[in-house]
Design a protein around this motif. Structure first.
Motif, PDB file in Angstrom:
ATOM      1  N   LEU A  80      -2.955 -17.645 -15.980  1.00  0.00           N
ATOM      2  CA  LEU A  80      -2.530 -19.048 -16.049  1.00  0.00           C
ATOM      3  C   LEU A  80      -3.006 -19.692 -17.348  1.00  0.00           C
ATOM      4  O   LEU A  80      -2.273 -20.443 -17.997  1.00  0.00           O
ATOM      5  CB  LEU A  80      -3.076 -19.820 -14.841  1.00  0.00           C
ATOM      6  CG  LEU A  80      -2.470 -19.469 -13.478  1.00  0.00           C
ATOM      7  CD1 LEU A  80      -3.230 -20.179 -12.362  1.00  0.00           C
ATOM      8  CD2 LEU A  80      -0.992 -19.865 -13.435  1.00  0.00           C
ATOM      9  N   THR A  83      -0.965 -18.424 -20.246  1.00  0.00           N
ATOM     10  CA  THR A  83       0.373 -19.040 -20.236  1.00  0.00           C
ATOM     11  C   THR A  83       0.305 -20.441 -20.847  1.00  0.00           C
ATOM     12  O   THR A  83       1.194 -20.838 -21.608  1.00  0.00           O
ATOM     13  CB  THR A  83       0.922 -19.104 -18.804  1.00  0.00           C
ATOM     14  OG1 THR A  83       0.936 -17.775 -18.250  1.00  0.00           O
ATOM     15  CG2 THR A  83       2.328 -19.673 -18.785  1.00  0.00           C
ATOM     16  N   ILE A  93      -0.325 -26.358 -17.397  1.00  0.00           N
ATOM     17  CA  ILE A  93      -1.248 -26.708 -16.307  1.00  0.00           C
ATOM     18  C   ILE A  93      -2.123 -27.906 -16.667  1.00  0.00           C
ATOM     19  O   ILE A  93      -2.818 -28.439 -15.791  1.00  0.00           O
ATOM     20  CB  ILE A  93      -2.158 -25.516 -15.927  1.00  0.00           C
ATOM     21  CG1 ILE A  93      -2.920 -25.012 -17.154  1.00  0.00           C
ATOM     22  CG2 ILE A  93      -1.340 -24.397 -15.293  1.00  0.00           C
ATOM     23  CD1 ILE A  93      -3.895 -23.890 -16.832  1.00  0.00           C
TER      24      ILE A  93
END
Length: 566
Positions: A80, A83, A93
């Motif tokens: 995550l 990314t 995020i």
């Protein structure tokens, strides 16, 4: 937590007859004792077995499952994060959640994966390698493991509570080093829960270390002296000594940090000991922790690599001496993490000298591994491939560490991605890779089945290619001045971040291959046909663990059971 522990104790007392359960006899332990009864017949079945077991092999499996689960959590977190880093702006995020993942990833990989996965190998195989029936303190062994799940839940608690709007608990955003004053002033109960969870993992590691030291010193077979003790056991007792001297200090520092956060003490404030005091206390634990994590993988490679080179380990005594030297020197290098805080240059110089010196025993090991392979009869099995991959990554991680040990170079590269690349070449590129070597090497012994060789080699190549692409990109980013721990960055760093992210996803794919291979092979893989599936006896390299496995198979066949039992 107290209520939970009381309930667990009451449950255990109700389901198990402690007077009749004899884990050290015959089938319950390593099989080297004089007992002739089969203790496994009196074990509880099903879930109760795993909740109440004190058999070192069962606890080793529990440690392994726990460690791999934590590895998956930490791996998802880093994917995550990578990314998010595909673009210079924080658009996927967000910066806050990125900081939470950054904190969780570091703590998870070090405390919930690294230490437990080593304990998995130690618990299962050290008693077998030294000819012991079980660990010296089986029940303490079980307690040490069962402290880890609640510790993990506390460390991850912020992620569970964050979606609930009525509960003001979020994941900690302190980074894994928890530097003050940030960790003192962050008004989030998730930080307190994380600190309590870390405390539990430290208590667990300390209990386990006491057990390993007592086991190797007092439970060795009559024919196992210090001169022929296997190299993995040497690294385990060295690691255990480091834990005894470092983890209690971490526990004390965590208590002081909790007091500062909740009771107004000033251990780490400018009116008290100062923020730098936390760095001294943390790194006095933190740098030995690196060797706590890397010494047993060195032992694994030193044990496994000669088995597939057809030769005994070259310079066995020097490998042992270098292990002990690393253990001693590791407590004299902690301030090389603090060269940039403004300490006296003479003190910096002394820490630089010791930091450079500790590279020497590490290099001794590398030359011994290479010499062991030189002119050997190499068999490129999955355990051998991962052992060689360990050596390659460890060389890169070690050489980059020597640069950081130099004060002038460190002042330029400190807090950049160069440090992240160096560290990950050691932690993922070496420690996890050596762990995979151990898993594949002992998989036939634990399961009685053989893994799928082609998938194992796919796992190796994806892991090696992915890790080197990612971590080399991080080193180059550091040379360019990219600071660590940031969710956003200048546009000129985009290409290297994209390369690092591609490498991370290649690595992630490799771990999916690993999980598929292990699970399917455990359930329906081809059964091993002998007690020596690696043909170690042909080269005179068969160890006590495989001798135990052969006796277990023969006993099962004599009793009319299957060729392997669990």
């Amino acid at each position: 937590m107290g209520v939970l522990l009381a309930a667990v104790a009451a449950y255990i007392l109700n389901v198990e007859d402690w007077r009749s359960y004899t884990p050290l006899s015959g089938g319950g332990g390593g099989g080297y004792g004089e007992g002739t009864e089969t203790g496994h017949e009196e074990k509880p079945g099903g879930l109760a077995r795993w909740l109440t077991t004190v058999d070192h092999k069962d606890i080793g499996i529990l440690y392994g499952i726990f460690g791999l689960t934590a590895f998956a959590w930490g791996g998802i977190a880093v994917l995550l994060m990578r990314t998010e880093l595909l673009t210079p702006e924080a658009g996927f995020i967000g910066a806050n959640f990125y900081n939470s993942l950054l904190t969780s990833h570091g703590i998870t990989m070090l405390f919930l994966f690294g230490t437990p996965i080593i304990a998995a190998f130690g618990n299962y195989f050290v008693p077998l390698l030294i000819g012991a029936d079980d660990m010296a303190f089986p029940r303490i062994n079980a307690i040490a493991f069962w402290l880890l799940p609640p510790g993990a839940l506390l460390i991850w608690a912020g992620f569970f509570f964050a979606p609930i709007a009525s509960i003001a608990i979020e994941p900690a955003q302190t980074a894994w080093t928890m530097y003050t004053p940030l960790s003192v002033e962050q008004t989030n109960p998730g930080v307190d829960l994380m600190l309590l969870g870390l405390h539990l993992t430290g208590v667990s590691a300390t209990m386990g270390a006491i057990n390993f030291i007592a086991t190797v010193f007092t439970e060795r077979g009559d024919d196992v002296g210090w001169e022929n003790l296997d190299i993995f056991s040497w690294t385990m007792i060295t690691q255990s000594g480091l834990i005894l001297f470092s983890f209690p200090l971490l526990g004390s520092a965590l208590v002081m940090l909790l007091l500062d956060r909740n009771f107004g003490t000033t251990f780490f404030s400018t009116e008290g000991g100062g923020p730098i005091l936390w760095q001294h206390l943390f790194w006095f634990f933190g740098h030995p922790e690196v060797y706590i994590l890397v010494l047993p993988p060195m032992g694994l490679v030193s044990l496994i690599l000669p088995r597939f080179a057809g030769r005994k380990l070259f310079g066995f005594k020097f490998v042992v001496y270098s292990t002990l030297a690393i253990g001693v020197l590791s407590f004299g290098v902690w301030a090389h993490h603090m060269f940039a805080v403004g300490m006296d240059p003479r003190i910096r110089g002394s820490f630089m000298a010791v930091s450079l010196a500790i590279a020497i025993p590490s290099a001794v090991k590398v030359f011994n591994w290479i010499t062991t392979m030189w002119n050997g009869r190499l068999r490129m099995t999955a355990p051998m491939l991962f052992s060689i991959g360990f050596v390659q990554n460890f060389i890169i991680g070690g050489v980059t560490g020597v640069f950081l040990a130099s004060v002038p170079v460190d002042l330029v590269l400190h807090d950049t991605y160069y440090v992240v690349g160096h560290f990950h070449f050691i932690v993922m590129g070496a420690i996890a890779v050596a762990g995979f070597a151990g898993i594949y090497y002992w998989f036939p012994m634990v399961t009685g089945r053989m893994y799928q060789r082609t998938l194992a080699k796919w796992h190796f190549w994806t892991t090696m290619i992915g890790s080197n692409v990612t971590f080399f990109a991080l080193l180059v980013l550091g040379y360019g001045g990219m600071p660590r721990r940031y969710a956003t960055y200048l546009p000129q760093f985009t290409d290297l971040h994209v390369i690092a992210t591609v490498g991370a996803f290649i690595m992630g794919f490799g771990q999916l291959v690993f999980v598929w291979n292990i699970v399917t092979s455990w359930l329906e893989g081809r059964r091993v046909e002998s007690g020596d599936p690696w043909n170690l006896e042909d080269d005179g390299l068969k160890t006590k663990d495989w001798a135990w496995f052969e006796r277990k198979r023969e006993t099962a066949i004599t009793d009319g059971g299957e060729s392997t039992d669990e």
